[in-house]
Design a protein around this motif. Sequence first.
Motif, PDB file in Angstrom:
ATOM      1  N   LYS A  49       0.828  -1.198   0.000  1.00 30.36           N
ATOM      2  CA  LYS A  49       0.000   0.000   0.000  1.00 30.36           C
ATOM      3  C   LYS A  49       0.871   1.259   0.000  1.00 30.36           C
ATOM      4  O   LYS A  49       0.596   2.227  -0.711  1.00 30.36           O
ATOM      5  CB  LYS A  49      -0.917  -0.005   1.217  1.00 30.36           C
ATOM      6  CG  LYS A  49      -2.017   1.012   1.144  1.00 30.36           C
ATOM      7  CD  LYS A  49      -3.031   0.794   2.244  1.00 30.36           C
ATOM      8  CE  LYS A  49      -4.200   1.725   2.063  1.00 30.36           C
ATOM      9  NZ  LYS A  49      -5.223   1.515   3.065  1.00 30.36           N
ATOM     10  N   GLU A  50       1.949   1.235   0.789  1.00 32.93           N
ATOM     11  CA  GLU A  50       2.852   2.382   0.852  1.00 32.93           C
ATOM     12  C   GLU A  50       3.516   2.616  -0.506  1.00 32.93           C
ATOM     13  O   GLU A  50       3.636   3.749  -0.968  1.00 32.93           O
ATOM     14  CB  GLU A  50       3.919   2.138   1.923  1.00 32.93           C
ATOM     15  CG  GLU A  50       4.744   3.352   2.251  1.00 32.93           C
ATOM     16  CD  GLU A  50       5.615   3.145   3.473  1.00 32.93           C
ATOM     17  OE1 GLU A  50       6.644   3.832   3.556  1.00 32.93           O
ATOM     18  OE2 GLU A  50       5.278   2.320   4.334  1.00 32.93           O
ATOM     19  N   LYS A  51       3.901   1.530  -1.166  1.00 34.66           N
ATOM     20  CA  LYS A  51       4.526   1.647  -2.486  1.00 34.66           C
ATOM     21  C   LYS A  51       3.530   2.218  -3.491  1.00 34.66           C
ATOM     22  O   LYS A  51       3.872   3.082  -4.292  1.00 34.66           O
ATOM     23  CB  LYS A  51       5.018   0.277  -2.942  1.00 34.66           C
ATOM     24  CG  LYS A  51       5.773   0.311  -4.247  1.00 34.66           C
ATOM     25  CD  LYS A  51       6.301  -1.062  -4.612  1.00 34.66           C
ATOM     26  CE  LYS A  51       7.034  -1.006  -5.940  1.00 34.66           C
ATOM     27  NZ  LYS A  51       7.519  -2.330  -6.350  1.00 34.66           N
ATOM     28  N   SER A  52       2.294   1.738  -3.437  1.00 37.75           N
ATOM     29  CA  SER A  52       1.259   2.228  -4.338  1.00 37.75           C
ATOM     30  C   SER A  52       1.005   3.723  -4.116  1.00 37.75           C
ATOM     31  O   SER A  52       0.893   4.498  -5.074  1.00 37.75           O
ATOM     32  CB  SER A  52      -0.037   1.443  -4.120  1.00 37.75           C
ATOM     33  OG  SER A  52      -1.090   2.008  -4.840  1.00 37.75           O
ATOM     34  N   CYS A  53       0.945   4.139  -2.865  1.00 37.66           N
ATOM     35  CA  CYS A  53       0.721   5.556  -2.547  1.00 37.66           C
ATOM     36  C   CYS A  53       1.892   6.412  -3.026  1.00 37.66           C
ATOM     37  O   CYS A  53       1.695   7.514  -3.550  1.00 37.66           O
ATOM     38  CB  CYS A  53       0.506   5.736  -1.049  1.00 37.66           C
ATOM     39  SG  CYS A  53      -1.040   5.041  -0.447  1.00 37.66           S
ATOM     40  N   ALA A  54       3.108   5.897  -2.861  1.00 39.80           N
ATOM     41  CA  ALA A  54       4.287   6.636  -3.305  1.00 39.80           C
ATOM     42  C   ALA A  54       4.277   6.798  -4.825  1.00 39.80           C
ATOM     43  O   ALA A  54       4.624   7.865  -5.350  1.00 39.80           O
ATOM     44  CB  ALA A  54       5.557   5.931  -2.846  1.00 39.80           C
ATOM     45  N   GLU A  55       3.867   5.744  -5.525  1.00 38.75           N
ATOM     46  CA  GLU A  55       3.789   5.814  -6.987  1.00 38.75           C
ATOM     47  C   GLU A  55       2.731   6.819  -7.431  1.00 38.75           C
ATOM     48  O   GLU A  55       2.930   7.572  -8.387  1.00 38.75           O
ATOM     49  CB  GLU A  55       3.491   4.435  -7.563  1.00 38.75           C
ATOM     50  CG  GLU A  55       4.655   3.475  -7.469  1.00 38.75           C
ATOM     51  CD  GLU A  55       4.292   2.061  -7.880  1.00 38.75           C
ATOM     52  OE1 GLU A  55       3.102   1.786  -8.160  1.00 38.75           O
ATOM     53  OE2 GLU A  55       5.208   1.214  -7.914  1.00 38.75           O
ATOM     54  N   GLN A  56       1.598   6.838  -6.737  1.00 40.23           N
ATOM     55  CA  GLN A  56       0.538   7.801  -7.068  1.00 40.23           C
ATOM     56  C   GLN A  56       1.020   9.228  -6.837  1.00 40.23           C
ATOM     57  O   GLN A  56       0.751  10.122  -7.641  1.00 40.23           O
ATOM     58  CB  GLN A  56      -0.714   7.535  -6.227  1.00 40.23           C
ATOM     59  CG  GLN A  56      -1.438   6.255  -6.589  1.00 40.23           C
ATOM     60  CD  GLN A  56      -2.590   5.976  -5.637  1.00 40.23           C
ATOM     61  OE1 GLN A  56      -3.050   6.869  -4.927  1.00 40.23           O
ATOM     62  NE2 GLN A  56      -3.054   4.742  -5.622  1.00 40.23           N
ATOM     63  N   ALA A  57       1.734   9.451  -5.731  1.00 43.10           N
ATOM     64  CA  ALA A  57       2.248  10.788  -5.425  1.00 43.10           C
ATOM     65  C   ALA A  57       3.268  11.217  -6.475  1.00 43.10           C
ATOM     66  O   ALA A  57       3.288  12.368  -6.911  1.00 43.10           O
ATOM     67  CB  ALA A  57       2.868  10.805  -4.029  1.00 43.10           C
ATOM     68  N   ALA A  83       3.647  18.254   0.640  1.00 43.54           N
ATOM     69  CA  ALA A  83       2.452  17.846  -0.099  1.00 43.54           C
ATOM     70  C   ALA A  83       2.463  16.335  -0.336  1.00 43.54           C
ATOM     71  O   ALA A  83       1.432  15.656  -0.199  1.00 43.54           O
ATOM     72  CB  ALA A  83       2.375  18.590  -1.427  1.00 43.54           C
ATOM     73  N   LYS A  84       3.632  15.787  -0.674  1.00 41.23           N
ATOM     74  CA  LYS A  84       3.757  14.341  -0.891  1.00 41.23           C
ATOM     75  C   LYS A  84       3.507  13.595   0.414  1.00 41.23           C
ATOM     76  O   LYS A  84       2.810  12.575   0.437  1.00 41.23           O
ATOM     77  CB  LYS A  84       5.143  14.011  -1.435  1.00 41.23           C
ATOM     78  CG  LYS A  84       5.355  12.543  -1.721  1.00 41.23           C
ATOM     79  CD  LYS A  84       6.725  12.286  -2.315  1.00 41.23           C
ATOM     80  CE  LYS A  84       6.929  10.810  -2.587  1.00 41.23           C
ATOM     81  NZ  LYS A  84       8.237  10.535  -3.194  1.00 41.23           N
ATOM     82  N   LYS A  85       4.063  14.122   1.499  1.00 42.05           N
ATOM     83  CA  LYS A  85       3.902  13.492   2.799  1.00 42.05           C
ATOM     84  C   LYS A  85       2.430  13.472   3.221  1.00 42.05           C
ATOM     85  O   LYS A  85       1.923  12.458   3.703  1.00 42.05           O
ATOM     86  CB  LYS A  85       4.751  14.234   3.836  1.00 42.05           C
ATOM     87  CG  LYS A  85       4.935  13.505   5.130  1.00 42.05           C
ATOM     88  CD  LYS A  85       5.941  14.235   6.001  1.00 42.05           C
ATOM     89  CE  LYS A  85       6.251  13.439   7.236  1.00 42.05           C
ATOM     90  NZ  LYS A  85       7.258  14.080   8.069  1.00 42.05           N
TER      91      LYS A  85
END
Length: 95
Positions: free
Chosen positions: A68-76, A85-87
């Motif tokens: 999930k963290e990887k997916s969120c990082a990719e979306q950001a 803003a990314k955080k």
Amino acid sequence: MYKSIKYFAAAGACIGLLFGASALAQQTWAPPAEIAPKAAEGAPAAGASTTAAPAANAEAAPMTKAEKEKSCAEQAAAKGLKGKAKKQFKAECMK
């Protein structure tokens, strides 16, 4: 005298463990009566195809925290977010 008592006690304990473990190994577990009908309902019919079940389970499987963290990082990254803003985006995404 005490040595012989210790030996008898140790032998008795070993025998008890041996027979206790073998008795437990012979028993089979069965679900309680309240659960047994529910378990039978979830089982597929004898002639039913089970090829669709793994695909459905793969889609419905919850993501691990790392995924999930990887997916969120990719979306950001796709949105071009950086810094605070990314955080913030990742914190909202992880909820």
